[in-house]
Design an enzyme around this catalytic site. Structure first.
Site, short mmCIF file in Angstrom:
data_model
loop_
_atom_site.label_atom_id
_atom_site.label_comp_id
_atom_site.label_asym_id
_atom_site.label_seq_id
_atom_site.Cartn_x
_atom_site.Cartn_y
_atom_site.Cartn_z
N GLU A 32 0.84 -1.20 0.00
CA GLU A 32 0.00 0.00 0.00
C GLU A 32 0.87 1.24 0.00
O GLU A 32 1.84 1.34 0.76
CB GLU A 32 -0.87 -0.02 1.25
CG GLU A 32 -1.58 1.27 1.57
CD GLU A 32 -2.15 1.30 2.98
OE1 GLU A 32 -2.31 2.40 3.52
OE2 GLU A 32 -2.43 0.23 3.56
N LYS A 121 -10.03 -2.60 8.67
CA LYS A 121 -8.74 -2.17 9.23
C LYS A 121 -8.99 -1.64 10.63
O LYS A 121 -9.63 -0.59 10.79
CB LYS A 121 -8.15 -1.10 8.31
CG LYS A 121 -7.00 -0.32 8.88
CD LYS A 121 -6.62 0.79 7.91
CE LYS A 121 -5.71 1.82 8.55
NZ LYS A 121 -5.32 2.86 7.59
#
Length: 196
Positions: A32, A121
């Protein structure tokens, strides 16, 4: 196997491919680039070209639907946010990308799931804690994938996994701006070993 996501906050386009290649070689599952990094969409595009056939590429710190579109156009397959914004989640899903919104409470978790989030998350993970994750798992739908992010490292990742985490997002314990690919390789090797 747990999903380990490398969070390369602060990385620059000239260095992203070398760092990504060592992460892939060491067994990291996704990479990411947060949008508050220098020239993030260029880094995402370079990642997608270099390793996108091997691991998913994510855009992080995505806060708006316009950023979702730009992330898709750059080649991202995962959209990660620090917060729970149903509009961002729904646009991510509509565009065929995977949505990993940030949640800090069970209410946010249920809101994110209702909007179509694929994984949650837990952020900041240190505030929720391993005990909190266990409690969440008792009330969230079976099979909900929870990924702690924020403070997870080689010293405690096994505890998170034992409590039922589906993996983790790994930030400064793996990469800090200016780190070399050699430094990142050593840290990645240690982190992957801690999950096995």
């Amino acid at each position: 196997m747990p999903e380990l996501i490398a969070i390369l906050r602060g990385i620059t386009p000239p260095e992203v491919v070398d760092v990504a290649r060592v992460l892939v070689e060491e067994g990291i599952d996704a990479i990411e680039v947060p949008l508050n990094s220098p020239d993030p969409f260029t880094s995402i595009a370079r990642l997608a070209d270099a390793v996108g056939d091997t691991v998913p590429v994510g855009a992080g710190t995505v806060l708006t639907t316009d950023e979702v579109v730009r992330a898709r156009d750059a080649g991202a397959g995962i959209v990660v946010s620090p917060n729970t914004d149903p509009d961002v989640i729904e646009e991510t899903v509509r565009l065929g990308l995977r949505s990993y919104p940030g949640v800090a409470t069970p209410s946010e978790a249920f809101t994110a799931l209702a909007a179509g989030a694929h994984r949650l998350k837990i952020f900041p993970a240190g505030a929720v804690g391993v005990a909190g994750l266990r409690a969440w798992r008792a009330v969230l739908p079976a099979g909900t994938a929870l990924l702690p992010v924020g403070g997870v490292d080689a010293s405690d990742i096994a505890d998170w996994l034992a409590a039922g985490a589906a993996g983790a997002g790994l930030g400064t314990c793996l990469y800090r701006p200016g780190d070399t690919a050699v430094q990142v390789r050593d840290r990645a090797r240690t982190l992957v070993a801690a999950t096995r």
